[in-house]
Design a protein around this motif. Structure first.
Motif, PDB file in Angstrom:
ATOM      1  N   LYS A  26    -102.351  56.767 -25.961  1.00 30.27           N
ATOM      2  CA  LYS A  26    -101.125  55.939 -26.356  1.00 30.27           C
ATOM      3  C   LYS A  26    -100.386  56.617 -27.489  1.00 30.27           C
ATOM      4  O   LYS A  26     -99.357  56.757 -27.462  1.00 30.27           O
ATOM      5  CB  LYS A  26    -101.374  54.423 -26.599  1.00 30.27           C
ATOM      6  CG  LYS A  26    -101.661  53.713 -25.175  1.00 30.27           C
ATOM      7  CD  LYS A  26    -101.545  52.224 -25.638  1.00 30.27           C
ATOM      8  CE  LYS A  26    -101.917  51.306 -24.264  1.00 30.27           C
ATOM      9  NZ  LYS A  26    -103.289  51.445 -23.955  1.00 30.27           N
ATOM     10  N   GLU A  27    -101.411  56.749 -28.362  1.00 28.71           N
ATOM     11  CA  GLU A  27    -100.959  57.597 -29.797  1.00 28.71           C
ATOM     12  C   GLU A  27    -100.365  58.936 -29.511  1.00 28.71           C
ATOM     13  O   GLU A  27     -99.442  59.301 -30.076  1.00 28.71           O
ATOM     14  CB  GLU A  27    -102.158  57.580 -30.787  1.00 28.71           C
ATOM     15  CG  GLU A  27    -101.724  58.159 -32.043  1.00 28.71           C
ATOM     16  CD  GLU A  27    -100.692  57.303 -32.922  1.00 28.71           C
ATOM     17  OE1 GLU A  27     -99.764  57.754 -33.568  1.00 28.71           O
ATOM     18  OE2 GLU A  27    -100.835  55.904 -32.894  1.00 28.71           O
ATOM     19  N   TYR A  59     -96.987  58.531 -28.148  1.00 27.96           N
ATOM     20  CA  TYR A  59     -96.084  57.982 -29.351  1.00 27.96           C
ATOM     21  C   TYR A  59     -95.805  59.207 -30.085  1.00 27.96           C
ATOM     22  O   TYR A  59     -94.413  59.325 -30.409  1.00 27.96           O
ATOM     23  CB  TYR A  59     -96.903  57.024 -30.126  1.00 27.96           C
ATOM     24  CG  TYR A  59     -95.761  56.385 -31.021  1.00 27.96           C
ATOM     25  CD1 TYR A  59     -94.456  55.530 -30.700  1.00 27.96           C
ATOM     26  CD2 TYR A  59     -95.650  57.000 -32.330  1.00 27.96           C
ATOM     27  CE1 TYR A  59     -93.836  54.925 -31.677  1.00 27.96           C
ATOM     28  CE2 TYR A  59     -94.903  56.449 -33.300  1.00 27.96           C
ATOM     29  CZ  TYR A  59     -93.739  55.457 -32.866  1.00 27.96           C
ATOM     30  OH  TYR A  59     -92.984  55.092 -33.869  1.00 27.96           O
ATOM     31  N   THR A  83     -92.929  61.128 -28.820  1.00 27.10           N
ATOM     32  CA  THR A  83     -91.426  60.597 -28.969  1.00 27.10           C
ATOM     33  C   THR A  83     -90.981  61.086 -30.009  1.00 27.10           C
ATOM     34  O   THR A  83     -89.847  61.294 -30.201  1.00 27.10           O
ATOM     35  CB  THR A  83     -91.765  58.926 -29.100  1.00 27.10           C
ATOM     36  OG1 THR A  83     -92.120  58.680 -30.386  1.00 27.10           O
ATOM     37  CG2 THR A  83     -92.212  58.153 -28.003  1.00 27.10           C
ATOM     38  N   LEU A  98     -90.500  58.073 -24.639  1.00 26.55           N
ATOM     39  CA  LEU A  98     -89.919  56.526 -24.933  1.00 26.55           C
ATOM     40  C   LEU A  98     -89.660  56.141 -23.597  1.00 26.55           C
ATOM     41  O   LEU A  98     -89.980  54.947 -23.446  1.00 26.55           O
ATOM     42  CB  LEU A  98     -88.691  56.765 -25.584  1.00 26.55           C
ATOM     43  CG  LEU A  98     -88.722  57.257 -27.235  1.00 26.55           C
ATOM     44  CD1 LEU A  98     -87.513  57.534 -27.673  1.00 26.55           C
ATOM     45  CD2 LEU A  98     -89.371  55.979 -27.962  1.00 26.55           C
ATOM     46  N   PHE A 114     -92.678  54.421 -22.479  1.00 29.21           N
ATOM     47  CA  PHE A 114     -93.117  53.255 -23.037  1.00 29.21           C
ATOM     48  C   PHE A 114     -92.206  51.992 -22.682  1.00 29.21           C
ATOM     49  O   PHE A 114     -93.030  50.809 -22.622  1.00 29.21           O
ATOM     50  CB  PHE A 114     -92.983  53.242 -24.590  1.00 29.21           C
ATOM     51  CG  PHE A 114     -94.005  53.968 -25.225  1.00 29.21           C
ATOM     52  CD1 PHE A 114     -95.404  53.244 -25.532  1.00 29.21           C
ATOM     53  CD2 PHE A 114     -93.970  55.421 -25.920  1.00 29.21           C
ATOM     54  CE1 PHE A 114     -96.505  53.852 -26.303  1.00 29.21           C
ATOM     55  CE2 PHE A 114     -95.155  55.759 -26.650  1.00 29.21           C
ATOM     56  CZ  PHE A 114     -96.363  54.967 -26.653  1.00 29.21           C
ATOM     57  N   LEU A 160     -97.772  48.782 -29.386  1.00 28.26           N
ATOM     58  CA  LEU A 160     -96.630  49.236 -29.926  1.00 28.26           C
ATOM     59  C   LEU A 160     -96.233  48.380 -31.144  1.00 28.26           C
ATOM     60  O   LEU A 160     -95.362  48.626 -32.080  1.00 28.26           O
ATOM     61  CB  LEU A 160     -95.472  49.280 -28.997  1.00 28.26           C
ATOM     62  CG  LEU A 160     -95.166  50.531 -28.403  1.00 28.26           C
ATOM     63  CD1 LEU A 160     -93.777  50.553 -27.232  1.00 28.26           C
ATOM     64  CD2 LEU A 160     -95.076  51.914 -29.216  1.00 28.26           C
ATOM     65  N   LYS A 172     -96.181  49.616 -34.428  1.00 27.77           N
ATOM     66  CA  LYS A 172     -95.211  50.768 -34.558  1.00 27.77           C
ATOM     67  C   LYS A 172     -93.923  49.835 -34.966  1.00 27.77           C
ATOM     68  O   LYS A 172     -92.972  50.745 -35.096  1.00 27.77           O
ATOM     69  CB  LYS A 172     -95.318  51.477 -33.614  1.00 27.77           C
ATOM     70  CG  LYS A 172     -96.408  52.279 -33.132  1.00 27.77           C
ATOM     71  CD  LYS A 172     -96.850  53.218 -34.113  1.00 27.77           C
ATOM     72  CE  LYS A 172     -98.032  53.945 -33.594  1.00 27.77           C
ATOM     73  NZ  LYS A 172     -98.811  54.864 -34.485  1.00 27.77           N
TER      74      LYS A 172
END
Length: 170
Positions: A30-31, A34, A37, A49, A52, A63, A66
């Motif tokens: 996931k990181e 991210y 993005t 994006l 997500f 998220l 973030k």
């Protein structure tokens, strides 16, 4: 992952990337997603994006950490597509009374009243403004006045729907 994001994504590509990153054991993926993005390649960043926005509710909780970074990015973003996608991600996050961001409230009020802003961004800003202002009656009054001001202009069906939904809550 970057190879997949470098091309037009199909629905199955999105589901595949969501499946790849789902669950707590895949937080490092996931990181990575991210970080993509933030890629200089617009297509890669936009597609990341976009992925997500398809996360399940459980995976979307990742998220939340973030939250402030997404807000900071929205305030500076010039690309309408990226802005729309980030606002969509923020709409899927909780806003609590203690974590009010007046800069985001100002941004939302400015954007929702700007007839030159895209309809989708304006509709998202209406909803985000309400989510942040709902704890304070004086701020809700300001939102009501702003919404009444834009009700005189021709609104797209989507913008009119967001306007109606928030006016009902007010």
């Amino acid at each position: 992952m970057i190879h997949q994001l470098n091309h037009r994504l199909s629905q199955s590509d999105i589901h595949e990337l969501c499946a790849l990153t789902q669950g707590g054991r895949n937080n490092s993926l996931k990181e990575q997603l991210y970080q993509l993005t933030l890629d200089a390649d617009r297509r890669v960043a936009t597609n990341a994006l976009w992925v997500f926005t398809h996360f399940s509710a459980v995976d979307n909780e990742w998220l939340y950490a973030k939250h402030d970074q997404l807000i900071d990015r929205c305030l500076k973003e010039k690309d309408t597509t990226k802005l729309r996608l980030m606002l969509n991600l923020l709409l899927r996050q909780p806003f609590d009374e203690e974590a009010i961001r007046t800069d985001l409230i100002d941004f939302c009020l400015t954007r929702l009243a700007d007839p030159k802003s895209p309809y989708a961004v304006r509709a998202q800003c209406i909803k985000l403004a309400y989510e942040q202002m709902r704890y304070w009656p004086e701020l809700l009054n300001e939102l009501r006045q702003t919404l009444e001001m834009i009700s005189c202009e021709p609104l797209s069906p989507g913008l009119r729907s967001a306007w109606r939904q928030v006016m009902k809550k007010l």
